[in-house]
Design a protein around this motif. Structure first.
Motif, mmCIF file in Angstrom:
data_model
loop_
_atom_site.group_PDB
_atom_site.id
_atom_site.type_symbol
_atom_site.label_atom_id
_atom_site.label_comp_id
_atom_site.label_asym_id
_atom_site.label_seq_id
_atom_site.Cartn_x
_atom_site.Cartn_y
_atom_site.Cartn_z
ATOM 1 N N GLY A 147 72.748 89.449 -105.588
ATOM 2 C CA GLY A 147 71.578 88.928 -106.194
ATOM 3 C C GLY A 147 71.125 87.598 -105.865
ATOM 4 N N LEU A 148 70.094 87.545 -105.118
ATOM 5 C CA LEU A 148 69.521 86.203 -104.909
ATOM 6 C C LEU A 148 68.370 85.738 -105.833
ATOM 7 N N VAL A 149 68.753 84.927 -106.738
ATOM 8 C CA VAL A 149 67.629 84.945 -107.633
ATOM 9 C C VAL A 149 67.133 83.367 -107.795
ATOM 10 N N SER A 158 66.739 90.318 -115.233
ATOM 11 C CA SER A 158 66.971 91.679 -115.918
ATOM 12 C C SER A 158 67.077 92.639 -114.825
ATOM 13 N N VAL A 159 66.303 92.617 -113.736
ATOM 14 C CA VAL A 159 66.456 93.643 -112.625
ATOM 15 C C VAL A 159 68.137 93.456 -112.188
ATOM 16 N N ILE A 160 68.523 92.261 -112.054
ATOM 17 C CA ILE A 160 69.791 91.962 -111.057
ATOM 18 C C ILE A 160 71.007 92.314 -112.083
ATOM 19 N N ALA A 161 70.753 92.271 -113.367
ATOM 20 C CA ALA A 161 71.869 92.281 -114.261
ATOM 21 C C ALA A 161 72.604 93.393 -114.059
ATOM 22 N N GLY A 162 72.153 94.620 -113.976
ATOM 23 C CA GLY A 162 73.085 95.802 -113.767
ATOM 24 C C GLY A 162 73.327 96.150 -112.496
ATOM 25 N N LEU A 163 72.716 95.405 -111.519
ATOM 26 C CA LEU A 163 72.912 95.918 -110.004
ATOM 27 C C LEU A 163 73.806 95.008 -109.396
ATOM 28 N N ALA A 164 73.755 93.796 -109.353
ATOM 29 C CA ALA A 164 74.491 92.953 -108.535
ATOM 30 C C ALA A 164 75.946 92.716 -108.828
ATOM 31 N N ASP A 165 76.770 92.536 -107.844
ATOM 32 C CA ASP A 165 78.103 92.304 -107.991
ATOM 33 C C ASP A 165 78.324 90.807 -107.932
ATOM 34 N N ARG A 166 77.622 90.104 -107.302
ATOM 35 C CA ARG A 166 77.653 88.848 -107.288
ATOM 36 C C ARG A 166 76.155 88.127 -107.224
ATOM 37 N N ILE A 167 76.004 86.876 -107.805
ATOM 38 C CA ILE A 167 74.895 86.287 -108.041
ATOM 39 C C ILE A 167 74.652 84.955 -107.377
ATOM 40 N N ALA A 168 73.619 84.647 -106.711
ATOM 41 C CA ALA A 168 73.527 83.230 -106.052
ATOM 42 C C ALA A 168 72.159 82.849 -106.750
ATOM 43 N N VAL A 169 72.143 81.674 -107.546
ATOM 44 C CA VAL A 169 70.921 81.140 -108.096
ATOM 45 C C VAL A 169 70.345 79.970 -107.173
ATOM 46 N N MET A 170 69.218 80.326 -106.784
ATOM 47 C CA MET A 170 68.492 79.113 -105.880
ATOM 48 C C MET A 170 67.637 78.357 -106.605
ATOM 49 N N TYR A 171 67.440 77.116 -106.325
ATOM 50 C CA TYR A 171 66.643 76.195 -106.670
ATOM 51 C C TYR A 171 66.256 75.209 -105.605
#
Lengths: 324, 324
Positions: free
Chosen positions: A38-40, A216-229
């Motif tokens: 998940g790229l957030v 909330s979309v990514i919560a149940g889907l992603a194995d890993r998350i990368a938060v971009m700013y």
């Protein structure tokens, strides 16, 4: 297992008249076969540009200025346009945010699908059509044979996104980049599309990069998350780590601003201010102007901390404890 | 569709009717053709006889009623000057104007679309800029001056092309056409180019703007993400979208090119309708003016009809419906 895609220190800059926009600045992550990343981030954080950089569709004045994009060990940034075209839509596919705009309004669905088949496989028209029909059936479009003859405007938004997904999955790609594909759809359709993509990608072991601003979309889907700013990855890790024990104040803020049932009656917390202009980013941590934890030390480049294995954040003042 | 066409024809007949009323009243207000047509030496009896022959002794409403009655029987009156049926007079001159205008419009497509595509795809290249600058000249240089310059260069200095007349003609469907013979084509080259210069610039700019706009569209990005060749993206995905505005404009321009070919026809002594109408207006030859304007109105109506039908082929979102 080796990574399907490994992005290392990617920099994509836009050379505009007003100055250099560092849309993606030193971004690294990797996705493995069958995994969902998940790229957030907020609008303008560089997540879409990251997606377009991977698939090689950055147009001037934009340019990849550094780093490497290793797809199964091969650096896509160094590939010729011709070789890249053979991968595009074939091994690496992408779906876009607005299904109303993704399909060409003046071409029939069968044209738009069979041309995608012909682009990568030498085959007859009948076979290409059969493949297209099967793909439409796979994404849950009723009576696909007839729908092939329809034009995009004869489909609803959700159906169009299904067609786009069918096109993207025609060649069973190794990597699918989904750029906010459910943002423009209503909630029930969102859930359907989400489930559909998840099922199709797990079936074929496709690595998936899901770009979104909606945690909330990514919560149940992603194995890993990368938060971009502001063009950088500020926090990355296993989805459970990042969502349950966020370290970076920005991730904290993002999670805090998601409405949920247990927060009913409380005021929704929001992150003050706006994403800064990428034209004039001050040195140091880009989030410091909106951060409640910021001190003078934040004017320097923040260090990377690793609160737990595989979970990293770029911050001087990592937050301990659970998610808000 | 059939009812739709009938409906359009019904509306068109009202436009025609309104136009004839305007012309009748208009010509009546401008002056009395009697003063121009009858020699000052004629005596009173002769005057009265001629006036009665032309039907000008009647009140205007009765003249109009006579005209309407004749028009319903396919007779638009006899020219005061040539004493020939007005329709026959115009019919004799029409093929020359028609072939000139159609050639000019075809030329504007053949030059305008490729040049516009190039300028749109390479907006910052040297050639792209040259094309755009050139199109400004095409817009702004007065047509008669360009015509004279063409004659100066190609007829006088270089002696490549003839400067006046239609040249050799050949019969087709009982009408003489220049475009069927080599000599006729040579005669047509310069006037057609002269007439098309404005339209070339128009189509060129329209195409360029369309390309620039389309390139940023998601459906073009998606087409590229499918791995299609640049040629397929440009000539199928982009061009088909551009043809919609180009068809509209060219349809309208065909009408005005026919109606206003006067200048070019005068410069190159091209024996078309333009010269005839100018002369007729000078001597207030009402039947010819009315007949000519009716032809032009009919032509515009027909062209608009054809453009609307072409639309349904180009743009699947447009369907001709009987209800408004």
């Amino acid at each position: 297992m080796s990574a399907t895609l490994e992005v290392r220190n990617l920099r994509t800059h836009f050379f505009t008249r007003a100055g250099v926009v560092k849309a993606v600045d030193d971004v690294s992550f990797s996705v493995e076969r069958g995994q969902v990343l998940g790229l957030v981030g907020e609008s303008g954080s560089g997540k879409s540009v990251t997606g377009f950089s991977i698939i090689g569709l950055i147009d001037p004045p934009g340019r990849l200025t550094g780093g490497s994009i290793l797809y199964q060990g091969e650096d896509l940034a160094k590939l010729s346009e011709r070789d890249m075209r053979h991968l595009r839509g074939n091994r690496i596919a992408m779906i876009f945010q607005d299904p109303m705009m993704t399909l060409n309004p003046v071409l029939r669905i069968d044209t738009q699908m069979t041309e995608a088949v012909h682009a990568h496989v030498k085959t007859t028209n009948a076979d290409a059509r059969a493949r297209a029909r099967d793909a439409l059936g796979m994404v849950g479009i009723p009576s696909p044979e007839e729908r092939l003859n329809a034009y995009p405007h004869q489909f609803s938004g959700g159906m169009r996104q299904r067609v786009a997904i069918a096109i993207a999955l025609l060649h069973n790609p190794d990597l699918l980049i989904a750029d906010e594909p459910t943002t423009a759809l209503d909630v029930t359709i969102q859930a359907q599309i989400l489930a559909e993509v998840q099922k199709l990608t797990t079936d074929h072991g496709t690595a998936l990069i899901w770009i979104t601003h909606d945690l909330s979309v990514i919560a149940g889907l992603a194995d890993r998350i990368a938060v971009m700013y502001a063009g950088r990855v500020v926090e990355t890790g296993e989805a459970t780590d990042v969502l349950d024990h966020p370290v970076h104040p920005y991730t904290h803020g993002l999670i805090g601003s998601v409405p949920s049932r247990n927060k009913r009656g409380e005021r929704l917390r929001q992150i003050p201010g706006m994403t800064p202009s990428l034209l004039s980013l001050p040195p140091g941590c880009a989030f410091r102007t909106r951060c409640t934890h910021a001190t003078s030390v934040c004017e320097q480049e923040p260090p990377t901390s690793e609160p737990s294995p595989g979970h990293t954040a770029r911050c001087f003042h990592p937050i301990e404890g659970n998610a808000p | 569709m059939f009812t739709w066409i009938l409906r359009r024809m019904f509306q068109a007949s009202f436009v025609l009717l309104a136009m004839t009323v305007i012309v009748f009243v208009g010509v009546h207000v401008i002056g009395n053709p009697v003063d121009i047509l009858i020699s000052p030496e004629a005596d009173q009896a002769e005057r009265a006889k001629i006036i009665a022959e032309m039907g000008l002794d009647q009140p205007l409403w009765r003249q109009y009623a006579y005209f309407l009655n004749g028009a319903l029987h396919g007779d638009l009156g006899r020219s005061f000057v040539f004493n020939e049926p007005a329709l026959k007079l115009i019919g004799g001159r029409m093929p020359a104007t028609l072939e000139l205008a159609v050639t000019a419009v075809l030329m504007s497509m053949c030059f305008g679309i490729p040049l516009g595509l190039y300028a749109g795809l390479k907006p910052n290249g040297f050639l792209g800029r040259v094309i755009m600058t050139g199109s400004i000249l095409g817009f702004s240089l007065p047509s008669f001056w360009v015509g004279l310059m063409l004659i100066m260069v190609f007829a006088v200095q270089l002696g490549w092309l003839p400067s006046t007349g239609r040249g050799e003609t050949a019969m087709l469907f009982g009408v003489r056409w220049s475009f069927l013979t080599w000599d006729g084509l040579r005669h047509m080259a310069m006037p057609a180019l002269n007439l098309s210069l404005f339209n070339i610039s128009l189509v060129l700019r329209l195409t360029r703007a369309g390309v620039r706009e389309n390139l940023t569209m998601d459906y073009v990005k998606f087409a590229r993400a499918k791995g299609l060749s640049p040629a397929r993206v440009i000539f199928v995905h982009i061009l088909k979208n551009i043809m919609i505005p180009v068809t509209t404009v060219l349809g309208l321009e065909l009408g005005s090119t026919i109606a206003f070919a006067v200048v070019t026809e005068s410069v190159f002594a091209w024996p078309g309708m333009g010269k005839l109408i100018i002369d007729s207006i000078n001597v207030l030859d009402r039947p010819v003016i009315v007949a000519y304007l009716m032809m032009i109105v009919l032509m515009f109506i027909t062209i608009n009809l054809v453009v609307d039908i072409l639309y349904t082929m180009l743009d699947p979102r447009v369907r001709l419906e009987t209800k408004a």
